[in-house]
Design a protein around this motif. Structure first.
Motif, short mmCIF file in Angstrom:
data_model
loop_
_atom_site.label_atom_id
_atom_site.label_comp_id
_atom_site.label_asym_id
_atom_site.label_seq_id
_atom_site.Cartn_x
_atom_site.Cartn_y
_atom_site.Cartn_z
N TYR A 176 -3.54 4.09 9.45
CA TYR A 176 -4.33 2.86 9.49
C TYR A 176 -5.08 2.73 10.81
CZ TYR A 176 -5.43 -2.09 9.81
OH TYR A 176 -6.09 -3.29 9.99
N TYR A 228 -4.44 -0.10 -0.08
CA TYR A 228 -5.37 -0.37 1.02
C TYR A 228 -6.67 0.40 0.83
CZ TYR A 228 -7.35 -0.49 5.70
OH TYR A 228 -8.22 -0.64 6.75
N ASN A 238 -9.25 3.49 11.19
CA ASN A 238 -10.14 2.42 11.63
C ASN A 238 -10.82 2.75 12.95
OD1 ASN A 238 -9.91 0.64 9.46
ND2 ASN A 238 -7.98 -0.13 10.24
N LEU A 258 -8.82 -1.24 -1.66
CA LEU A 258 -9.43 -2.47 -1.14
C LEU A 258 -10.63 -2.20 -0.23
CD1 LEU A 258 -6.28 -4.62 -0.37
CD2 LEU A 258 -7.91 -4.93 -2.24
N LEU A 289 1.30 1.83 -0.92
CA LEU A 289 0.63 0.82 -0.09
C LEU A 289 -0.66 1.37 0.52
CD1 LEU A 289 3.67 -0.83 1.70
CD2 LEU A 289 2.29 -1.77 -0.16
N ILE A 290 -0.65 2.64 0.90
CA ILE A 290 -1.86 3.27 1.43
C ILE A 290 -2.93 3.33 0.34
CG2 ILE A 290 -2.86 5.42 2.30
CD1 ILE A 290 -0.19 5.92 3.72
#
Length: 135
Positions: A54, A116, A58, A119, A112-113
């Motif tokens: 994450y 994400y 980013n 999204l 979960l990755i």
């Protein structure tokens, strides 16, 4: 603009679909255990992989977007945005694959990755805000 947006959307959908299919076929989601496995020194890396992915994705994304020229039209900066997005998605996809292949006990973190990643779908408004473009 719409044609370039369609291309990047298709790339995003393909990455997400491929990752989901890998988790369905390789991950054996039917027997998923939603309980958190016990964390020890030997498997702490699998807890850190999503966090590192994450932060690093980013960071790389924002670094690439600095190459955009705000004085140009939005369409001219689409190549920069597309490159930045693909780098970001690749880092997330790679980390999800590492979790899937290395330790199926932590498959929940991989899911979960994937959520994400899903999204992060590209939209015209998101592109404008990320490139700080003002019409």
């Amino acid at each position: 603009m719409q044609e370039k947006l369609k291309v990047i959307k298709m790339i995003h959908i393909a990455l997400c679909a491929g990752l989901i299919m890998a988790y369905i076929f390789i991950g054996d989601l039917a027997s998923i255990n939603l309980n958190m496995p016990e964390i020890s020194q030997s498997n702490i890396l699998f807890v850190l992989i999503p966090v590192i992915a994450y932060v690093f994705s980013n960071f790389m994304y924002k670094t690439q977007l600095k190459n955009a020229n705000n004085k140009q039209k939005l369409e001219d900066n689409m190549a920069v945005y597309q490159t930045a997005s693909i780098i970001r998605w690749a880092i997330l996809e790679g980390s999800a694959f590492i979790i899937l292949v290395m330790s199926k006990d932590f498959i929940l973190f991989g899911i979960l990755i994937i959520l994400y990643l899903a999204l992060l779908h590209p939209t015209e408004d998101r592109i404008k805000s990320d490139l700080k473009y003002r019409a």
